[in-house]
Motif scaffolding. Structure first.
Motif, PDB file in Angstrom:
ATOM      1  N   ILE A  29     -60.380  10.175  68.440  1.00 33.16           N
ATOM      2  CA  ILE A  29     -59.779   8.848  68.539  1.00 33.16           C
ATOM      3  C   ILE A  29     -59.297   8.390  67.166  1.00 33.16           C
ATOM      4  CG2 ILE A  29     -60.214   6.428  69.082  1.00 33.16           C
ATOM      5  CD1 ILE A  29     -62.231   7.470  71.218  1.00 33.16           C
ATOM      6  N   PHE A  30     -60.114   8.623  66.136  1.00 37.21           N
ATOM      7  CA  PHE A  30     -59.710   8.244  64.783  1.00 37.21           C
ATOM      8  C   PHE A  30     -58.454   9.000  64.360  1.00 37.21           C
ATOM      9  CE2 PHE A  30     -64.371   7.236  63.617  1.00 37.21           C
ATOM     10  CZ  PHE A  30     -64.244   5.943  64.098  1.00 37.21           C
ATOM     11  N   ARG A  31     -58.430  10.317  64.593  1.00 36.12           N
ATOM     12  CA  ARG A  31     -57.263  11.115  64.185  1.00 36.12           C
ATOM     13  C   ARG A  31     -55.998  10.675  64.916  1.00 36.12           C
ATOM     14  NH1 ARG A  31     -61.428  14.719  63.339  1.00 36.12           N
ATOM     15  NH2 ARG A  31     -61.484  15.519  65.460  1.00 36.12           N
ATOM     16  N   ALA A  32     -56.121  10.345  66.204  1.00 36.54           N
ATOM     17  CA  ALA A  32     -54.954   9.872  66.954  1.00 36.54           C
ATOM     18  C   ALA A  32     -54.428   8.564  66.371  1.00 36.54           C
ATOM     19  CB  ALA A  32     -55.312   9.692  68.433  1.00 36.54           C
ATOM     20  N   ASN A  33     -55.336   7.688  65.978  1.00 32.46           N
ATOM     21  CA  ASN A  33     -54.921   6.417  65.376  1.00 32.46           C
ATOM     22  C   ASN A  33     -54.311   6.626  63.995  1.00 32.46           C
ATOM     23  OD1 ASN A  33     -55.728   3.737  66.898  1.00 32.46           O
ATOM     24  ND2 ASN A  33     -57.273   5.267  67.392  1.00 32.46           N
ATOM     25  N   ILE A  34     -54.855   7.576  63.242  1.00 35.37           N
ATOM     26  CA  ILE A  34     -54.291   7.883  61.929  1.00 35.37           C
ATOM     27  C   ILE A  34     -52.869   8.406  62.098  1.00 35.37           C
ATOM     28  CG2 ILE A  34     -54.438   9.480  59.964  1.00 35.37           C
ATOM     29  CD1 ILE A  34     -57.549   9.214  60.246  1.00 35.37           C
ATOM     30  N   LYS A  35     -52.706   9.358  63.009  1.00 33.29           N
ATOM     31  CA  LYS A  35     -51.380   9.929  63.257  1.00 33.29           C
ATOM     32  C   LYS A  35     -50.407   8.871  63.761  1.00 33.29           C
ATOM     33  CE  LYS A  35     -49.066  13.720  65.624  1.00 33.29           C
ATOM     34  NZ  LYS A  35     -49.213  14.852  66.539  1.00 33.29           N
ATOM     35  N   GLY A  36     -50.917   7.945  64.577  1.00 30.19           N
ATOM     36  CA  GLY A  36     -50.066   6.889  65.119  1.00 30.19           C
ATOM     37  C   GLY A  36     -49.801   5.745  64.159  1.00 30.19           C
ATOM     38  N   GLY A  37     -50.468   5.772  63.009  1.00 30.98           N
ATOM     39  CA  GLY A  37     -50.245   4.738  62.002  1.00 30.98           C
ATOM     40  C   GLY A  37     -50.748   3.357  62.390  1.00 30.98           C
ATOM     41  N   THR A  38     -51.725   3.294  63.295  1.00 32.69           N
ATOM     42  CA  THR A  38     -52.262   1.995  63.704  1.00 32.69           C
ATOM     43  C   THR A  38     -53.118   1.396  62.590  1.00 32.69           C
ATOM     44  OG1 THR A  38     -54.299   2.899  64.632  1.00 32.69           O
ATOM     45  CG2 THR A  38     -52.361   2.820  66.104  1.00 32.69           C
ATOM     46  N   GLU A  39     -53.447   0.122  62.739  1.00 31.73           N
ATOM     47  CA  GLU A  39     -54.323  -0.546  61.766  1.00 31.73           C
ATOM     48  C   GLU A  39     -55.668   0.179  61.682  1.00 31.73           C
ATOM     49  OE1 GLU A  39     -55.507  -2.968  58.810  1.00 31.73           O
ATOM     50  OE2 GLU A  39     -53.497  -2.930  59.684  1.00 31.73           O
ATOM     51  N   LEU A  40     -56.243   0.503  62.846  1.00 31.51           N
ATOM     52  CA  LEU A  40     -57.498   1.261  62.870  1.00 31.51           C
ATOM     53  C   LEU A  40     -57.310   2.605  62.196  1.00 31.51           C
ATOM     54  CD1 LEU A  40     -60.417   1.776  63.763  1.00 31.51           C
ATOM     55  CD2 LEU A  40     -59.510   2.543  65.963  1.00 31.51           C
ATOM     56  N   GLY A  41     -56.176   3.244  62.430  1.00 33.89           N
ATOM     57  CA  GLY A  41     -55.884   4.532  61.818  1.00 33.89           C
ATOM     58  C   GLY A  41     -55.820   4.455  60.309  1.00 33.89           C
ATOM     59  N   GLU A 126     -55.680  23.876  60.006  1.00 34.46           N
ATOM     60  CA  GLU A 126     -55.154  22.656  60.603  1.00 34.46           C
ATOM     61  C   GLU A 126     -54.495  21.724  59.595  1.00 34.46           C
ATOM     62  OE1 GLU A 126     -58.197  20.765  62.919  1.00 34.46           O
ATOM     63  OE2 GLU A 126     -58.691  22.604  63.985  1.00 34.46           O
ATOM     64  N   GLY A 127     -54.614  22.026  58.311  1.00 37.50           N
ATOM     65  CA  GLY A 127     -54.026  21.169  57.286  1.00 37.50           C
ATOM     66  C   GLY A 127     -54.605  19.776  57.281  1.00 37.50           C
ATOM     67  N   ARG A 128     -55.900  19.671  57.545  1.00 39.57           N
ATOM     68  CA  ARG A 128     -56.549  18.358  57.634  1.00 39.57           C
ATOM     69  C   ARG A 128     -56.881  17.836  56.250  1.00 39.57           C
ATOM     70  NH1 ARG A 128     -60.664  18.406  62.602  1.00 39.57           N
ATOM     71  NH2 ARG A 128     -61.484  16.725  61.326  1.00 39.57           N
ATOM     72  N   GLU A 129     -56.290  16.701  55.921  1.00 41.04           N
ATOM     73  CA  GLU A 129     -56.496  16.096  54.612  1.00 41.04           C
ATOM     74  C   GLU A 129     -57.929  15.631  54.405  1.00 41.04           C
ATOM     75  OE1 GLU A 129     -53.676  12.999  53.946  1.00 41.04           O
ATOM     76  OE2 GLU A 129     -51.987  14.248  54.531  1.00 41.04           O
ATOM     77  N   ASP A 130     -58.635  15.321  55.501  1.00 41.87           N
ATOM     78  CA  ASP A 130     -60.003  14.820  55.368  1.00 41.87           C
ATOM     79  C   ASP A 130     -61.024  15.938  55.158  1.00 41.87           C
ATOM     80  OD1 ASP A 130     -59.675  15.707  58.023  1.00 41.87           O
ATOM     81  OD2 ASP A 130     -61.174  14.308  58.782  1.00 41.87           O
ATOM     82  N   ASP A 131     -60.572  17.186  55.099  1.00 46.30           N
ATOM     83  CA  ASP A 131     -61.486  18.314  54.927  1.00 46.30           C
ATOM     84  C   ASP A 131     -61.381  18.936  53.533  1.00 46.30           C
ATOM     85  OD1 ASP A 131     -62.825  18.136  57.308  1.00 46.30           O
ATOM     86  OD2 ASP A 131     -61.649  19.651  58.336  1.00 46.30           O
ATOM     87  N   THR A 132     -61.373  18.112  52.491  1.00 43.69           N
ATOM     88  CA  THR A 132     -61.475  18.639  51.124  1.00 43.69           C
ATOM     89  C   THR A 132     -62.911  19.077  50.900  1.00 43.69           C
ATOM     90  OG1 THR A 132     -62.077  16.510  50.154  1.00 43.69           O
ATOM     91  CG2 THR A 132     -59.710  17.007  50.322  1.00 43.69           C
ATOM     92  N   ALA A 133     -63.133  19.950  49.931  1.00 43.14           N
ATOM     93  CA  ALA A 133     -64.484  20.432  49.651  1.00 43.14           C
ATOM     94  C   ALA A 133     -65.433  19.277  49.358  1.00 43.14           C
ATOM     95  CB  ALA A 133     -64.454  21.420  48.486  1.00 43.14           C
ATOM     96  N   GLU A 134     -64.961  18.297  48.589  1.00 49.73           N
ATOM     97  CA  GLU A 134     -65.804  17.151  48.240  1.00 49.73           C
ATOM     98  C   GLU A 134     -66.114  16.297  49.470  1.00 49.73           C
ATOM     99  OE1 GLU A 134     -62.794  17.797  46.699  1.00 49.73           O
ATOM    100  OE2 GLU A 134     -63.677  18.818  44.968  1.00 49.73           O
ATOM    101  N   ALA A 135     -65.106  16.062  50.309  1.00 46.07           N
ATOM    102  CA  ALA A 135     -65.307  15.251  51.507  1.00 46.07           C
ATOM    103  C   ALA A 135     -66.246  15.954  52.486  1.00 46.07           C
ATOM    104  CB  ALA A 135     -63.967  14.945  52.177  1.00 46.07           C
ATOM    105  N   ILE A 136     -66.090  17.259  52.627  1.00 46.13           N
ATOM    106  CA  ILE A 136     -66.967  18.030  53.510  1.00 46.13           C
ATOM    107  C   ILE A 136     -68.410  17.900  53.045  1.00 46.13           C
ATOM    108  CG2 ILE A 136     -67.618  20.367  54.224  1.00 46.13           C
ATOM    109  CD1 ILE A 136     -64.561  21.041  54.090  1.00 46.13           C
TER     110      ILE A 136
END
Length: 185
Positions: A29-41, A126-136
């Motif tokens: 749900i979070f990823r869909a909102n991020i992709k959709g550019g919503t406020e929650l995203g 997947e090219g996921r920006e939220d999966d950096t080594a530090e974030a993981i």
């Protein structure tokens, strides 16, 4: 439940198909909102980029709304929720308000080195920006601090099954089904 990279999403989808109920993933749900550019995203992206979790108030409201939808009447699988003690309290309140009880909680377990390898590979594929080594590493630390202790509470309620999340996908699914059957009957 389980740390990121343990296979929760994959296994939730398989179990949802097997039992004919929806899998509800806060991450999706979070990823869909991020992709959709919503406020929650935008808000979710801000936290995710730092390796932090989205605030409980946002997550709880989203779960409450989702569990009020008609397709969950026969049951559901939550993927990645609850993550901390406050969310357990909120989930209990949501379920109580719906007149529903929690049948089972499954924790997928996995070695931290295996998780780091899986998540790094997922980030590449997947090219996921939220999966950096530090974030993981930060999310795994948060899991260890906040979510892992919840398993004791669910064990006390008699609804917890711990399942090894390492191995072939079909093997893990088989272990999950075997662990769930006594809790669901």
């Amino acid at each position: 439940m389980g740390p990121q990279g343990a296979g929760k999403g994959t296994q939730a989808a398989r179990l949802a198909e097997r039992y004919g109920v929806p899998a509800i993933s806060t991450g999706d749900i979070f990823r869909a909102n991020i992709k959709g550019g919503t406020e929650l995203g935008r808000l979710a992206q801000e936290y995710s980029a730092k390796g932090d979790l989205v605030p409980d108030s946002v997550t709880n409201a989203m779960v409450r709304d989702r569990l009020a939808e008609a397709d969950v009447a026969r049951g559901f699988i939550l993927d990645g929720y609850p993550r901390n003690a406050a969310q357990v309290v909120e989930l209990d309140a949501i379920l109580d308000g719906l007149g529903v009880s929690l049948d089972a909680v499954v924790e997928l377990t996995a070695d931290r080195d295996e998780l780091l390898a899986r998540l790094s590979k997922r980030a590449e594929l997947e090219g996921r920006e939220d999966d950096t080594a530090e974030a993981i590493a930060r999310r795994l630390d948060i899991y260890d601090e906040q979510t892992a202790p919840l398993t004791a509470a669910y064990a006390e309620r008699g609804v917890l099954a711990q399942v090894d999340g390492i191995g072939a996908i079909d093997d893990v699914t088989g272990r999950l089904v075997a662990a769930l059957e006594p809790l669901l009957s």
